[in-house]
Design a protein around this motif. Structure first.
Motif, PDB file in Angstrom:
ATOM      1  N   LEU A   6       0.829  -1.204   0.000  1.00 16.76           N
ATOM      2  CA  LEU A   6       0.000   0.000   0.000  1.00 16.76           C
ATOM      3  C   LEU A   6       0.865   1.256   0.000  1.00 16.76           C
ATOM      4  O   LEU A   6       0.510   2.266  -0.619  1.00 16.76           O
ATOM      5  CB  LEU A   6      -0.936   0.004   1.209  1.00 16.76           C
ATOM      6  CG  LEU A   6      -1.989  -1.109   1.282  1.00 16.76           C
ATOM      7  CD1 LEU A   6      -3.008  -0.802   2.375  1.00 16.76           C
ATOM      8  CD2 LEU A   6      -2.703  -1.305  -0.052  1.00 16.76           C
ATOM      9  N   PHE A  26      -1.110  -6.289  -1.872  1.00 14.31           N
ATOM     10  CA  PHE A  26      -2.226  -6.763  -2.696  1.00 14.31           C
ATOM     11  C   PHE A  26      -1.674  -7.221  -4.033  1.00 14.31           C
ATOM     12  O   PHE A  26      -0.569  -6.849  -4.437  1.00 14.31           O
ATOM     13  CB  PHE A  26      -3.285  -5.671  -2.896  1.00 14.31           C
ATOM     14  CG  PHE A  26      -2.831  -4.492  -3.717  1.00 14.31           C
ATOM     15  CD1 PHE A  26      -2.944  -4.487  -5.103  1.00 14.31           C
ATOM     16  CD2 PHE A  26      -2.275  -3.376  -3.101  1.00 14.31           C
ATOM     17  CE1 PHE A  26      -2.529  -3.402  -5.860  1.00 14.31           C
ATOM     18  CE2 PHE A  26      -1.842  -2.279  -3.845  1.00 14.31           C
ATOM     19  CZ  PHE A  26      -1.977  -2.294  -5.225  1.00 14.31           C
ATOM     20  N   ALA A  29      -6.585  -6.165  -8.889  1.00 16.14           N
ATOM     21  CA  ALA A  29      -7.587  -5.205  -8.426  1.00 16.14           C
ATOM     22  C   ALA A  29      -8.941  -5.574  -9.001  1.00 16.14           C
ATOM     23  O   ALA A  29      -9.041  -6.214 -10.039  1.00 16.14           O
ATOM     24  CB  ALA A  29      -7.201  -3.792  -8.856  1.00 16.14           C
ATOM     25  N   GLN A  40      -6.936  -9.197  -3.535  1.00 13.03           N
ATOM     26  CA  GLN A  40      -7.024  -8.082  -4.481  1.00 13.03           C
ATOM     27  C   GLN A  40      -7.287  -6.756  -3.783  1.00 13.03           C
ATOM     28  O   GLN A  40      -7.741  -6.708  -2.637  1.00 13.03           O
ATOM     29  CB  GLN A  40      -8.116  -8.349  -5.514  1.00 13.03           C
ATOM     30  CG  GLN A  40      -7.786  -9.453  -6.500  1.00 13.03           C
ATOM     31  CD  GLN A  40      -8.837  -9.581  -7.588  1.00 13.03           C
ATOM     32  OE1 GLN A  40     -10.041  -9.489  -7.340  1.00 13.03           O
ATOM     33  NE2 GLN A  40      -8.397  -9.824  -8.819  1.00 13.03           N
ATOM     34  N   LEU A  41      -7.013  -5.684  -4.508  1.00 15.87           N
ATOM     35  CA  LEU A  41      -7.335  -4.327  -4.066  1.00 15.87           C
ATOM     36  C   LEU A  41      -8.741  -4.001  -4.545  1.00 15.87           C
ATOM     37  O   LEU A  41      -9.028  -4.092  -5.745  1.00 15.87           O
ATOM     38  CB  LEU A  41      -6.335  -3.338  -4.663  1.00 15.87           C
ATOM     39  CG  LEU A  41      -6.530  -1.854  -4.315  1.00 15.87           C
ATOM     40  CD1 LEU A  41      -6.242  -1.603  -2.835  1.00 15.87           C
ATOM     41  CD2 LEU A  41      -5.633  -0.982  -5.204  1.00 15.87           C
ATOM     42  N   ALA A  63     -10.703  -9.296   0.199  1.00 15.41           N
ATOM     43  CA  ALA A  63      -9.914  -8.199  -0.365  1.00 15.41           C
ATOM     44  C   ALA A  63      -8.792  -7.841   0.600  1.00 15.41           C
ATOM     45  O   ALA A  63      -8.974  -7.826   1.819  1.00 15.41           O
ATOM     46  CB  ALA A  63     -10.798  -6.985  -0.623  1.00 15.41           C
ATOM     47  N   ALA A  65      -7.144  -4.897   0.604  1.00 21.46           N
ATOM     48  CA  ALA A  65      -7.192  -3.484   0.949  1.00 21.46           C
ATOM     49  C   ALA A  65      -8.188  -2.780   0.029  1.00 21.46           C
ATOM     50  O   ALA A  65      -8.777  -3.397  -0.869  1.00 21.46           O
ATOM     51  CB  ALA A  65      -5.808  -2.854   0.834  1.00 21.46           C
ATOM     52  N   LEU A  67      -9.083   0.942  -2.258  1.00 17.42           N
ATOM     53  CA  LEU A  67      -8.711   2.230  -2.855  1.00 17.42           C
ATOM     54  C   LEU A  67      -9.963   3.077  -2.854  1.00 17.42           C
ATOM     55  O   LEU A  67     -10.925   2.784  -3.578  1.00 17.42           O
ATOM     56  CB  LEU A  67      -8.181   2.034  -4.276  1.00 17.42           C
ATOM     57  CG  LEU A  67      -7.735   3.286  -5.027  1.00 17.42           C
ATOM     58  CD1 LEU A  67      -6.525   3.915  -4.349  1.00 17.42           C
ATOM     59  CD2 LEU A  67      -7.409   2.958  -6.483  1.00 17.42           C
TER      60      LEU A  67
END
Length: 448
Positions: A6, A26, A29, A40-41, A63, A65, A67
Motif C-alpha cells: 500500500l 495486494f 484489483a 485483491q485491491l 480483499a 485493501a 482504494l
C-alpha cells in the motif's frame, strides 16, 4: 502476478495510507464484490450506488485493501481524491516496473478479435499478458495490468472508447511500443459526431506513444489511408494493396480461410479456422505486429493456424438439425454486414435474427434501414429485435424480401416462439446484435 504494498501504491498515485497498514500487500484489483478474489485491491467507484457501501462486503470476501476517497471502518486502505484516476496511475507505474513491451489495439470493429490474434502470434515467442474479455476501458484495462505476471514480456492491451479523450487517457497509462488501429467505422458515432470524429478519437493512441514507436494502420480503411493529420509516429500499413508493407493475396474461403501474406520478399501462408474474409485484416494486423517484434514467419503461420476466436464472437455450431452462428457480443453497421456475408456463404435456408445496433445517434434510423436492405439480399427470413426492429423490417421489404418472411419484435420470448414455428431442419441461423440487446437470450430460448 506482482505483490504491491500500500505504501508503494500510495506513492505512485499520490494517496495516503495509515502507517500501520503501509506494508499490507495486494495483487490484482477489482471493483465488483461479486467476483473479487482474495488478496485483491478493491476499487471504490461511484455508480448507481456509492461504492463505499460495498467495502465491508469486499473485505469479508478476502480483499487485501481498499482504494477509496473516504474512511469506512478500520480497514487497510489508500485514500485518494478520485479512485478511478488513482487506479490508472498505479497501473501506469506497474507497467514501468515490469518493463514489458506494450501493444495497444483499438478500432471500431474487430479490436477484440485482433487483440486475440496478436496475442496468439506473440505467445509463440514471448511471455504475454492481455486484457481479458471486454476489459478495454478506463477501469478494465488498468485492472488487467495489475493482474499481469511479473515476468510478462509483452502486454497486449485493447483500448475502447465512446467519447473523445478516452483513448488518450488509456494510451497515457500504457505508453504503447506498438499501436494498432484496425479500422474506423461508425460505432459510437452518436457521441463523436462523424466518422472523422471517430478517427480523431482513435488517433489519440499516439499521444502516449514514444517517438519512433510504430503505428500500424489498416490500409484498406478509407479514413486511415488518407489521414487529415499525419502523426510523428512511423506508419506501417497492412491490407490487400501491394503498396502496403504487409499485404495479402490469394484469399479463399472454404472450410478454412486461407491467404498468403507478404512482407518484402517474405511470404507467410495462412490457414485459419474462421469464416469471413473480414478476418483477413485482423490477421494482417497480427502478422504486422509479429514482424515488428521479430517473431519468425513460420511461427506466425503456425500460431494463426491454431487460433480460435473468443466465446460469443462468430461461434458456428450444430444444434440438432440447425446450424447456429452465434455472434452476440456486439454489433455495428460494418460487423453486421460482415456477419450477413458469412450467413450468405452457407448452403441452406438462411435466417437472420438481428438486434438493434446501439450508439448510432442520428444515424440510427438510416443505418438500421440500410441493414434491412442488406439482410434482404443475404437471408431468406429476417427476425428483427429492438426499438429499431421495424425500421430494419421495412428496409428488408423495400430491399425485396417478401413481407411474410419479415417480422419485428420487442420481446425475446415472442421472437423465439415465432422462430421455433418458422424453423425447418437444415436452416442456418445468425444471431447478432449490440451487447445491450442480449441476443443470446433469444438464442437460448430458441434452443430450449
Amino acid at each position: 502476478m506482482a505483490k504491491i504494498t500500500l505504501k508503494q501504491a500510495a506513492a505512485w498515485c499520490g494517496g495516503t495510507v495509515e502507517e500501520k497498514y503501509e506494508n499490507v500487500e495486494f495483487f490484482g484489483a477489482n471493483n465488483d464484490t461479486r467476483i473479487i478474489r482474495e488478496g485483491q485491491l478493491f476499487i471504490v467507484l461511484q455508480g448507481a450506488r456509492d461504492g463505499h457501501d460495498f467495502i465491508p462486503m469486499a473485505m469479508e470476501k478476502g480483499a487485501a485493501a481498499v482504494l477509496c476517497s473516504r474512511k469506512v471502518g478500520d480497514y487497510p486502505a489508500i485514500y485518494v481524491e478520485d479512485p478511478r484516476i488513482a487506479l490508472g496511475m498505479i497501473a501506469r507505474e506497474e507497467l514501468k516496473r515490469i518493463g514489458c513491451k506494450v501493444v495497444g489495439v483499438t478500432g471500431s470493429v474487430g479490436k477484440s478479435t485482433t487483440k486475440e490474434m496478436i496475442s496468439t502470434v506473440l505467445e509463440s515467442t514471448y511471455r504475454i499478458a492481455k486484457t481479458p474479455a471486454n476489459h478495454n476501458n478506463d477501469i478494465g484495462m488498468p485492472m488487467a495490468v495489475l493482474s499481469m505476471p511479473e515476468n510478462t514480456e509483452v502486454a497486449v492491451l485493447e483500448m475502447g472508447m465512446n467519447h473523445f479523450r478516452e483513448i488518450a487517457y488509456l494510451s497515457d497509462i500504457a505508453h504503447p511500443d506498438v499501436g494498432v488501429i484496425i479500422n474506423v467505422g461508425t460505432m459510437h458515432i452518436e457521441f463523436l459526431g462523424s466518422r472523422e470524429g471517430i478517427r480523431k478519437a482513435k488517433m489519440e493512441i499516439v499521444e502516449g506513444m514514444a517517438p519512433g514507436a510504430p503505428l500500424l494502420l489498416n490500409g484498406d480503411n478509407d479514413l486511415l489511408r488518407e489521414l487529415d493529420q499525419v502523426p510523428a509516429q512511423p506508419i506501417t500499413y497492412f491490407g490487400s494493396d501491394s503498396e502496403c508493407e504487409v499485404w495479402a493475396d490469394k484469399v479463399q474461403q472454404g472450410e478454412y480461410l486461407t491467404f498468403t501474406a507478404h512482407h518484402g520478399d517474405v511470404e507467410i501462408p495462412v490457414r485459419m479456422a474462421l469464416e469471413g474474409e473480414h478476418f483477413v485484416a485482423d490477421a494482417l494486423a497480427a502478422i504486422a505486429v509479429g514482424l515488428k517484434l521479430q517473431v519468425k514467419p513460420e511461427k506466425i503461420s503456425e500460431a494463426l493456424a491454431a487460433f480460435r476466436n473468443m466465446a460469443g464472437r462468430q461461434e458456428i455450431f450444430q444444434a440438432g438439425e440447425y446450424t447456429i452462428i452465434r455472434d452476440c457480443y456486439n454489433a455495428g453497421p460494418e460487423s453486421m454486414a460482415a456477419a450477413l456475408n458469412v450467413l450468405a456463404g452457407r448452403k441452406g435456408r438462411k435466417i437472420a435474427v438481428l438486434g438493434d445496433m446501439l450508439e448510432l445517434g442520428v444515424s440510427a434510423h438510416p443505418e438500421h434501414y440500410k441493414l434491412g436492405r442488406i439482410a434482404a439480399q443475404k437471408a431468406d427470413l429476417l427476425f428483427a429485435y429492438g426499438p429499431h426492429g421495424q425500421v430494419v423490417a421495412d428496409g428488408a421489404i423495400v430491399g425485396g424480401m417478401a413481407a411474410d418472411n419479415v417480422a419485428a419484435f420487442s420481446d425475446h420470448a415472442e421472437l423465439a416462439a415465432a422462430l421455433k414455428q418458422a424453423a425447418k431442419p437444415g436452416d442456418i441461423m445468425l444471431f447478432k446484435g449490440s451487447r445491450g440487446m442480449h441476443m443470446e437470450i433469444a438464442l437460448d430460448l430458441f434452443l430450449k
